[in-house]
Design a protein around this motif. Sequence first.
Motif, mmCIF file in Angstrom:
data_model
loop_
_atom_site.group_PDB
_atom_site.id
_atom_site.type_symbol
_atom_site.label_atom_id
_atom_site.label_comp_id
_atom_site.label_asym_id
_atom_site.label_seq_id
_atom_site.Cartn_x
_atom_site.Cartn_y
_atom_site.Cartn_z
ATOM 1 N N VAL A 72 1.396 -1.506 -0.288
ATOM 2 C CA VAL A 72 0.416 0.210 -0.413
ATOM 3 C C VAL A 72 0.573 1.360 0.329
ATOM 4 C CG1 VAL A 72 -1.755 1.617 0.983
ATOM 5 C CG2 VAL A 72 -2.362 -0.966 1.304
ATOM 6 N N THR A 111 1.055 3.892 -2.996
ATOM 7 C CA THR A 111 0.359 5.884 -2.468
ATOM 8 C C THR A 111 2.136 6.312 -3.504
ATOM 9 O OG1 THR A 111 -0.592 4.639 -0.485
ATOM 10 C CG2 THR A 111 0.332 6.876 -0.810
ATOM 11 N N THR A 171 1.323 6.639 -6.697
ATOM 12 C CA THR A 171 0.665 7.403 -7.066
ATOM 13 C C THR A 171 0.754 8.790 -7.390
ATOM 14 O OG1 THR A 171 -0.866 5.690 -6.452
ATOM 15 C CG2 THR A 171 -2.273 8.012 -7.385
#
Lengths: 177, 312
Positions: B19, B23, B26
């Motif tokens: 995750v 993140t 992104t």
Amino acid sequence: MNPESPWLRGAVVVAVIFLLHEAVLRSLRIDGIRPDLLLGLGIVAALVGGPEAGAVVAFVACLLGDLFVNTPFGLSALVGCTVAYVAGSVQAALGPNQRWSIPVLVGLGSAAGEAMWASLGTVLGLQGLLRPHLLVIVVVVSSVNVVAALPLTVLARWVFAGDADQATGPATRGFAS
Amino acid sequence: MAVSRRSARPRFTLVVLIVASLTLITLDIRGGGTIPSVRGRARDVFAPVQSAASSATHPVTDFFNGVFQYQSLKADNARLRAQIAQLEAQQIQDQYLEQTNKDLNDLLKLPFVGDIPFVAAPVIAGPESNFQLTIVIGRGSSSGILTGMTVVAGSGLVGRVIEVSDNQSTVLLLTDASSSVGIQFAGAQVVGVATGQGAGHPLAVTLAEPNATVPVGTGAVTSGLEGSPYPRGIPVGTVSSSIAQVGVQAHVVSISPIVDLGRLSYVDVLVSTSQTEGNGAGGAVSSGGVAGPGAGEATTTTSVPTTTTVPG
């Protein structure tokens, strides 16, 4: 901080390998390909210290490497922690006394890592990654990491020396013994 | 219960790491200044360490590079000897053509590419990644370099700046698969787009007129058409193959870069924030022309350059 803490030792080893990778290996190329010791370190850490520790080491090492490239930040870290975790899990399933497992899993893990990086990079919009040249990258990176597996294993054992009892899948008497 | 908790924890750690990675990816892809700024600072901080380690280990890396590239160095040596003989003869002709070209540009009041100010920069590292053909140069925003600027070496186009920190910049080579450059062929009104095909491969050309014929050996320069990030008139390469496709009236054209991207020591960054500053350099550039900058202000460099082996 306790000097025998695996976290402290791990940080030292990651820093040393990172320095070697960025300062020395950046100009040493084989057929134009740069070795990827950071990925190799993460996989070896997973094989020696277990999938969880290996994934953390791979994530940190590869994220440091990501600082110095112009590809999506975090992509190498994503690939590194996933490959290290899988390699560590396979090692744990095989058991700690397989002498051949570390070099084989380092080679396979490195190959899978490079292929995964190229595939995810393509998904993220990078161009020209999935070409025949990828095979050369896979072969060179895997071969160098297999050769480097022995010294990396020695370093990883030093890191996890005080933590061997808690490690999920330590190969404490495998490749380098 | 204890067993299931222990096996669940590594998975939880892995999920957290994945995750976190997603993140960061992104954030980087969506843009913003944080990640490029962190990268730039890390590079600037680490640059002295890299430079010191590189100097200290140079003999060792040179030795290994020599071992791994012995055959290619031998072939290069033979090829370069032949080229020197050829270039010595061509130089005399080029001097005459350059002067003629300049005289004509003066008459037409058009700026010449060589008139664009530039910053000389040492090449301090080859590609940082195996998947992107870049070089790192030892000049950055403190020398006036900005993202998007054109980079040339003595005789032609090298690429463009894609990332800048205070004291370093990253240059995307024109052979990278994500690199495209608008070109115009010397002596013909044929334009096209040359796209990188990776290290050691010629550039693939998409012609604006697919049935146009371009002979092997024809020189190609940047077209500088509207929207192009490159000024007009910079030599890109020469046509290495032009093959007629069976069944359709079209040619598959490839061009070999004029600059040996595999062995760069110094490059020049054209300090021009607007592509139009370099427009109108005159199209009278012959095959292997000499439109590269050479008359601009030279900047004294203090870094010690190393001839960087780049899989270009």
